[in-house]
Design a protein around this motif. Sequence first.
Motif, mmCIF file in Angstrom:
data_model
loop_
_atom_site.group_PDB
_atom_site.id
_atom_site.type_symbol
_atom_site.label_atom_id
_atom_site.label_comp_id
_atom_site.label_asym_id
_atom_site.label_seq_id
_atom_site.Cartn_x
_atom_site.Cartn_y
_atom_site.Cartn_z
ATOM 1 N N LYS A 81 0.847 -1.194 0.000
ATOM 2 C CA LYS A 81 0.000 0.000 0.000
ATOM 3 C C LYS A 81 0.883 1.245 0.000
ATOM 4 O O LYS A 81 1.731 1.416 0.872
ATOM 5 C CB LYS A 81 -0.917 0.015 1.224
ATOM 6 N N TYR A 82 0.678 2.103 -0.992
ATOM 7 C CA TYR A 82 1.415 3.349 -1.100
ATOM 8 C C TYR A 82 0.410 4.501 -1.108
ATOM 9 O O TYR A 82 -0.058 4.912 -2.163
ATOM 10 C CB TYR A 82 2.251 3.378 -2.377
ATOM 11 N N SER A 278 7.027 4.212 6.388
ATOM 12 C CA SER A 278 7.248 2.826 5.954
ATOM 13 C C SER A 278 6.271 2.444 4.845
ATOM 14 O O SER A 278 6.637 1.748 3.893
ATOM 15 C CB SER A 278 7.097 1.878 7.153
ATOM 16 N N LEU A 279 5.041 2.906 4.954
ATOM 17 C CA LEU A 279 4.069 2.674 3.874
ATOM 18 C C LEU A 279 4.507 3.380 2.600
ATOM 19 O O LEU A 279 4.495 2.791 1.512
ATOM 20 C CB LEU A 279 2.689 3.182 4.292
ATOM 21 N N ASP A 284 4.743 -1.182 3.128
ATOM 22 C CA ASP A 284 4.571 -2.115 4.242
ATOM 23 C C ASP A 284 4.978 -1.404 5.533
ATOM 24 O O ASP A 284 6.139 -1.005 5.684
ATOM 25 C CB ASP A 284 5.451 -3.345 4.021
ATOM 26 N N PRO A 285 4.063 -1.241 6.480
ATOM 27 C CA PRO A 285 4.404 -0.508 7.703
ATOM 28 C C PRO A 285 5.381 -1.249 8.601
ATOM 29 O O PRO A 285 6.056 -0.635 9.429
ATOM 30 C CB PRO A 285 3.045 -0.327 8.391
ATOM 31 N N ALA A 286 5.479 -2.552 8.452
ATOM 32 C CA ALA A 286 6.281 -3.354 9.380
ATOM 33 C C ALA A 286 7.775 -3.061 9.278
ATOM 34 O O ALA A 286 8.502 -3.209 10.261
ATOM 35 C CB ALA A 286 6.030 -4.843 9.136
ATOM 36 N N ILE A 287 8.259 -2.640 8.110
ATOM 37 C CA ILE A 287 9.698 -2.485 7.905
ATOM 38 C C ILE A 287 10.296 -1.507 8.918
ATOM 39 O O ILE A 287 11.236 -1.842 9.657
ATOM 40 C CB ILE A 287 10.018 -2.005 6.473
ATOM 41 N N LEU A 288 9.771 -0.298 8.970
ATOM 42 C CA LEU A 288 10.314 0.700 9.889
ATOM 43 C C LEU A 288 9.734 0.579 11.294
ATOM 44 O O LEU A 288 10.373 0.996 12.261
ATOM 45 C CB LEU A 288 10.082 2.106 9.352
ATOM 46 N N ALA A 302 17.600 6.984 4.847
ATOM 47 C CA ALA A 302 17.738 8.280 5.526
ATOM 48 C C ALA A 302 17.213 9.408 4.639
ATOM 49 O O ALA A 302 16.486 10.295 5.091
ATOM 50 C CB ALA A 302 19.198 8.533 5.891
ATOM 51 N N TRP A 303 17.580 9.365 3.352
ATOM 52 C CA TRP A 303 17.089 10.375 2.411
ATOM 53 C C TRP A 303 15.609 10.168 2.101
ATOM 54 O O TRP A 303 14.844 11.136 1.985
ATOM 55 C CB TRP A 303 17.900 10.328 1.120
ATOM 56 N N ALA A 304 15.191 8.906 1.956
ATOM 57 C CA ALA A 304 13.783 8.621 1.622
ATOM 58 C C ALA A 304 12.849 9.083 2.735
ATOM 59 O O ALA A 304 11.753 9.572 2.471
ATOM 60 C CB ALA A 304 13.594 7.138 1.354
ATOM 61 N N ALA A 305 13.276 8.938 3.991
ATOM 62 C CA ALA A 305 12.466 9.421 5.112
ATOM 63 C C ALA A 305 12.296 10.929 5.025
ATOM 64 O O ALA A 305 11.210 11.466 5.283
ATOM 65 C CB ALA A 305 13.109 9.031 6.437
#
Length: 460
Positions: A81-82, A278-279, A284-288, A302-305
């Motif tokens: 889900k994005y 994370s989504l 997927d929310p579980a990753i972070l 780090a950049w993507a966040a």
Amino acid sequence: MVVSQFTIGCLVFIILLVPPPLFAQWLSNCKGGCPSGEICVANTVAHVSDEECSKCINTFIYPCNKETHCYCNSAEENAPKYPPMPKSGLAANEDYLDPCQDGVLTEEIFDAIVQPSTVEGRALYTYKGLCDAIVVYNTNHDETFAGMGDNYDNRVELAAFLAHAVVDTNVFSVIREESGCIDPITGSDEKVYCKPCTLEYYDYETKKCKFTSVQIDHCHPQDQEPYGCNCTRDLKPVDLPISDGIIDATQGYIAASDAYFKRGAIPLSWNAGYYGASLAIFGDPAILCDNPDLIATNSTYAWAAGIYQWMRTQRATAYDQTAHTQAMKGNFGGTVHALHKQYECPTKQYWTTEWANTVPVQMVQNRVAQICKIGTAFKVYLEMDRCPSPTDNSCLKCDGLAEVYDLCKQNGSCPDCETWWNFARSAAPSGVPSSSPSGAPSSPPSKQFTVSFIFYLTST
């Protein structure tokens, strides 16, 4: 179903009253139904449910009137889900799909801007990491980062984003929130451990906690799954494994991967923030949620966040606005408002003798100084206040920012701003006045520059 003439009349009145592009922004991505194989689902970070969003095909009431709350997604079980981000109103730039590959963001410009003073910062904030993060994020989103509008718009966005990132990371030298992660140690298990502290007890000079406490900030109990990562504010200290034994729990260390303090190029924090990031990044929310410290150990993440923070809804007005949408208007003050209004806007309340040395004043002045330097590097100009109408809710203001800009130029504390201003005047279309009340040209410089450009960023 019988619809009264009064209801139809009201709907027609609303449609006529609101310009079509703005009216369209109020509607979720599910309006009119989803394509075959997809269903309307909820962006749960907004505290809405799939059941509420399932009604959006035939209704325009909340949450279906919010473009980011409900969206079409694959009907397959466990599909990524994005959630969508607020739209800038600009079309995607098909000529520049990757700013790093297409010459918009060169390694030379990056190296002149990103100059960490710490080993950790140099390892985390890399050119390749930023380039990879842009591709990772943009692959799964229609509203892309540094990819909407034309080449000039892309450079505007990169300049504004990096100006904030320089300040928020202390020139890319801090990888974890200092007050949330004191005395970090890497254990023999290769995990990072540190001592938590709350802001009220943190000493910025000694970088120590005045009071031993393991109560964790950045955990909202009401934002547990599916609205945020499951967390607790009462983490217990743990034994820290080291090569020749252990540092026992009485020393107050916790695993950094258990806490949701600030990390990232534009800092991400709180359990809901990590869930949403994370989504947006992984689907997927579980990753972070399972390992938030990935943002402090992986350059791409780090950049993507930071990109997620830039693109996501920050301030709720009549229309959802973000730093991204404000940058696309050439409105730097709007980006400050979107990201830091609580502490830095309006700046007038801080810009006095009494407040002259406070952190908010220093941060605001640093942001102004950085956009002057980096704006010149990218050959673009943003205004401190580009809201032509006080009733335009889609334009955010940071009251007092223009005065900070003017004062910086006058007292010499931001020498690059005078250079930037002269550069903008020489590049602007004919007829632009030499100054304006807001400390910025009344119209932006031409997107086709003919003036010679001196790259001076490396010398400052």
